[in-house]
Design a protein around this motif. Structure first.
Motif, PDB file in Angstrom:
ATOM      1  N   LYS A 231     -42.727 -15.455  85.674  1.00  0.00           N
ATOM      2  CA  LYS A 231     -42.337 -15.257  84.273  1.00  0.00           C
ATOM      3  C   LYS A 231     -40.922 -14.712  84.147  1.00  0.00           C
ATOM      4  O   LYS A 231     -40.082 -15.279  83.451  1.00  0.00           O
ATOM      5  CB  LYS A 231     -43.322 -14.317  83.595  1.00  0.00           C
ATOM      6  N   THR A 232     -40.637 -13.598  84.815  1.00  0.00           N
ATOM      7  CA  THR A 232     -39.290 -13.009  84.754  1.00  0.00           C
ATOM      8  C   THR A 232     -38.569 -13.090  86.087  1.00  0.00           C
ATOM      9  O   THR A 232     -37.345 -13.169  86.129  1.00  0.00           O
ATOM     10  CB  THR A 232     -39.364 -11.538  84.306  1.00  0.00           C
ATOM     11  N   ASN A 233     -39.313 -13.039  87.191  1.00  0.00           N
ATOM     12  CA  ASN A 233     -38.734 -13.110  88.540  1.00  0.00           C
ATOM     13  C   ASN A 233     -37.533 -12.168  88.680  1.00  0.00           C
ATOM     14  O   ASN A 233     -36.401 -12.586  88.959  1.00  0.00           O
ATOM     15  CB  ASN A 233     -38.317 -14.548  88.877  1.00  0.00           C
ATOM     16  N   ALA A 234     -37.790 -10.895  88.464  1.00  0.00           N
ATOM     17  CA  ALA A 234     -36.734  -9.881  88.419  1.00  0.00           C
ATOM     18  C   ALA A 234     -35.950  -9.822  89.726  1.00  0.00           C
ATOM     19  O   ALA A 234     -36.514  -9.924  90.817  1.00  0.00           O
ATOM     20  CB  ALA A 234     -37.344  -8.512  88.120  1.00  0.00           C
ATOM     21  N   LYS A 235     -34.645  -9.632  89.587  1.00  0.00           N
ATOM     22  CA  LYS A 235     -33.792  -9.498  90.769  1.00  0.00           C
ATOM     23  C   LYS A 235     -34.001  -8.129  91.403  1.00  0.00           C
ATOM     24  O   LYS A 235     -33.998  -7.108  90.718  1.00  0.00           O
ATOM     25  CB  LYS A 235     -32.317  -9.658  90.385  1.00  0.00           C
ATOM     26  N   ILE A 236     -34.162  -8.115  92.699  1.00  0.00           N
ATOM     27  CA  ILE A 236     -34.291  -6.873  93.450  1.00  0.00           C
ATOM     28  C   ILE A 236     -32.924  -6.414  93.946  1.00  0.00           C
ATOM     29  O   ILE A 236     -32.532  -5.265  93.772  1.00  0.00           O
ATOM     30  CB  ILE A 236     -35.245  -7.052  94.647  1.00  0.00           C
ATOM     31  N   GLN A 237     -32.177  -7.356  94.533  1.00  0.00           N
ATOM     32  CA  GLN A 237     -30.918  -6.973  95.157  1.00  0.00           C
ATOM     33  C   GLN A 237     -30.090  -8.214  95.461  1.00  0.00           C
ATOM     34  O   GLN A 237     -30.638  -9.297  95.699  1.00  0.00           O
ATOM     35  CB  GLN A 237     -31.194  -6.224  96.461  1.00  0.00           C
ATOM     36  N   SER A 238     -28.771  -8.061  95.413  1.00  0.00           N
ATOM     37  CA  SER A 238     -27.849  -9.112  95.841  1.00  0.00           C
ATOM     38  C   SER A 238     -26.855  -8.531  96.833  1.00  0.00           C
ATOM     39  O   SER A 238     -26.386  -7.409  96.656  1.00  0.00           O
ATOM     40  CB  SER A 238     -27.094  -9.713  94.650  1.00  0.00           C
ATOM     41  N   VAL A 239     -26.539  -9.294  97.843  1.00  0.00           N
ATOM     42  CA  VAL A 239     -25.577  -8.873  98.868  1.00  0.00           C
ATOM     43  C   VAL A 239     -24.467  -9.911  98.919  1.00  0.00           C
ATOM     44  O   VAL A 239     -24.729 -11.116  98.950  1.00  0.00           O
ATOM     45  CB  VAL A 239     -26.258  -8.761 100.250  1.00  0.00           C
ATOM     46  N   HIS A 240     -23.231  -9.441  98.896  1.00  0.00           N
ATOM     47  CA  HIS A 240     -22.080 -10.337  98.990  1.00  0.00           C
ATOM     48  C   HIS A 240     -21.484 -10.235 100.391  1.00  0.00           C
ATOM     49  O   HIS A 240     -21.185  -9.145 100.870  1.00  0.00           O
ATOM     50  CB  HIS A 240     -21.020  -9.957  97.950  1.00  0.00           C
ATOM     51  N   LEU A 241     -21.303 -11.378 101.036  1.00  0.00           N
ATOM     52  CA  LEU A 241     -20.709 -11.452 102.366  1.00  0.00           C
ATOM     53  C   LEU A 241     -19.307 -12.030 102.212  1.00  0.00           C
ATOM     54  O   LEU A 241     -19.150 -13.210 101.883  1.00  0.00           O
ATOM     55  CB  LEU A 241     -21.562 -12.323 103.295  1.00  0.00           C
ATOM     56  N   ASP A 242     -18.320 -11.211 102.427  1.00  0.00           N
ATOM     57  CA  ASP A 242     -16.947 -11.569 102.138  1.00  0.00           C
ATOM     58  C   ASP A 242     -16.490 -12.787 102.945  1.00  0.00           C
ATOM     59  O   ASP A 242     -16.557 -12.795 104.176  1.00  0.00           O
ATOM     60  CB  ASP A 242     -16.039 -10.363 102.439  1.00  0.00           C
ATOM     61  N   ARG A 243     -16.037 -13.821 102.230  1.00  0.00           N
ATOM     62  CA  ARG A 243     -15.545 -15.052 102.844  1.00  0.00           C
ATOM     63  C   ARG A 243     -16.536 -15.616 103.870  1.00  0.00           C
ATOM     64  O   ARG A 243     -16.163 -16.033 104.969  1.00  0.00           O
ATOM     65  CB  ARG A 243     -14.176 -14.818 103.490  1.00  0.00           C
TER      66      ARG A 243
END
Length: 495
Positions: A231-243
């Motif tokens: 229904k909402t599939n809430a975001k837990i976490q995002s990680v950015h990997l530089d380049r």
């Protein structure tokens, strides 16, 4: 004012009494210190889990050992200059270094404008807290490495029997009957990554092996976790990997870490979700490859199988990494004729099925790296993919023509020219992705060469990865639009 006394030579009895007194003082001091450290360890276990506390204790002992310290310093001097790390977690920097929190991948961790900057130590703690909060507390796989038992599963099912599938996080008990033949009933849900779509092509989607969580990754250099409820599939976490555009990301066997590779890098990343720590692996001892791109996690969880060039397959150990020791090692290699198109493990992980671009299928013994069997995929000119069924019964081989042959694994082991049980010709373009569902009742096929190239559902665009949830309640895929369409398979009553 001090008074000098004539120096005298103490007797042996005096030395013995002084030594005994010093020993009693040290014993008392150590007892007090030990009590304090036990209390600290207990607090760490409550907050972070027993595994983290044990790791901290091992690191403390290592710092106290002068010989180990000298050896580590020598290894550091021999290490090549480090490659730039992930955006906000860099273990070689001081933890009190300030990090810019206004970056779009970190802004959701701020609790006010006053937190425009944050120390790395505090950021790591914030990530850990956010993940545990989203998971409803520390998940079982993160507490002392304990796995859920049958009693645990039954207790969870009893507590939330009204809405297990869409509300609970954790392993649920599968209770579906045999899937009837005919039309597969499914319901389209909100995209799994609707809370944070990828800004470029999505390359990976995978459900967590024990928790109601899905992971996505793509060419926008990001890796995200979402809590699946349909229904909402809430975001837990995002990680950015530089380049670091992610070519493939995959959970470890128990789901405590994520391994991610890129398109043209020999380096890869290991993301520890509970610690909120992203660790780059710069060097693999014994690996003579220009890049690390395709890989599979061995079923026993102790190794990775890397797909190399010129027909090579390399087995790489997955031992726990320390901050200073980030070098892994190739323990064995296998070589086939032609380039590798796909790799799949047998149910127990003792064998590897791999097909070459020339259409030949090799069966390898993992322990001895010996080729057990080889046969030509029936009618295949150029192979593109391969998959094994979780029940250990079937082997599916995809080709550039879109034909997918399904064999019995037993026949592939005992015959030099096995005949396929069935040849599926549903796809009109190259069969680039194959996956069985956990009950081995469904085979999903996809082509990234053309829109709608998935033989399960329309309106999915070009799919590059397919995956089923642990008990087949959900199915998702990664497409070229940056979305992960999510479908509820109505026959299955568990996640």
């Amino acid at each position: 004012m001090t008074t000098r006394r004539k120096r005298t030579t103490p007797s042996a009895d005096v030395y013995a009494e002084e030594e005994a007194a010093a020993r009693r003082t040290n014993v008392n001091s150590l007892a007090v210190l030990g009590a304090h450290e036990r209390a600290v360890r207990h607090l760490e276990e409550l907050v972070l889990g027993a595994v983290h506390a044990q790791d901290e204790e091992e690191e403390r002992k290592s710092r106290d050992d002068d010989d180990d310290e000298e050896e580590e310093e020598t290894l550091d001097r021999l290490q090549p200059p480090p490659i730039k790390r992930a955006a906000w977690i860099d273990e070689d920097d001081e933890l009190d270094e300030e990090v810019d929190m206004k970056h779009r991948f970190r802004s959701d961790l701020m609790r006010g404008d006053a937190e425009s900057t944050m120390t790395k130590q505090k950021l790591q703690q914030r990530m850990r807290e956010q993940f545990q909060k989203s998971m409803g507390g520390a998940p079982s796989w993160a507490i002392g490495g304990r796995k859920l038992t049958t009693d645990d599963e039954e207790e969870e099912e009893e507590e939330d029997k009204d809405d297990d599938l869409l509300r609970r996080t954790g392993t649920l008990v599968a209770s579906s009957d045999v899937l009837p033949s005919g039309v597969l009933k499914m319901k389209k849900c909100l995209h799994a990554n609707a809370a944070r779509p990828s800004e470029d092509r999505l390359t990976s989607v995978q459900f967590h092996p024990t928790a109601q969580v899905v992971m996505t990754a793509g060419l926008d250099c990001s890796l995200s976790l979402f809590q699946v409820d349909g229904k909402t599939n809430a975001k837990i976490q995002s990680v950015h990997l530089d380049r670091f555009p992610v070519h493939k990301a995959c959970f470890s066997r128990h789901g405590d870490t994520v391994i991610a590779t890129s398109l043209k890098n020999k380096m890869f990343y290991v993301y520890d979700m509970m610690e909120g720590r992203v660790t780059p692996v710069h060097t693999v001892r014994g690996l003579n490859e220009a890049r690390v791109k395709e890989f599979s996690v061995c079923p026993d969880g102790g190794a990775l199988l890397l797909t190399g060039s010129r027909g090579y397959l390399h087995t790489l150990t997955l031992k726990p990494m320390s901050v200073r020791a980030q070098t892994k090692e190739v323990v064995s290699s296998m070589k086939m004729n032609g380039d590798v198109s796909g790799v799949a493990f047998s149910r127990d992980g003792s064998k590897v099925f791999a097909n070459s671009e020339e259409g030949e299928v090799y069966v390898w013994d993992v322990r001895s790296s010996r080729c057990l069997s080889k046969f030509a995929d029936d009618g295949c000119v150029r192979a593109t993919s391969i998959a094994t069924s979780p029940n250990g019964q079937y082997l599916a081989c995809g080709s550039q023509a879109g034909v997918v042959n399904v064999y019995l694994q037993e026949a592939c082991l005992n015959s030099a020219s096995p005949r396929p049980l069935k040849a599926m010709m549903n796809l009109l373009t190259s069969a680039t992705s194959l996956t069985f569902n956990p009950t081995s009742e469904i085979l999903a096929m996809a082509s990234r060469a053309e829109d709608e190239g998935v033989r399960l559902r329309k309106s999915v665009h070009r799919a590059s990865c397919l995956h089923f949830s642990p008990h087949s309640g959900f199915f998702s895929l990664a497409n070229n639009k940056g979305h992960a369409p999510l479908f509820r398979l109505l026959h299955y009553t568990s996640f």
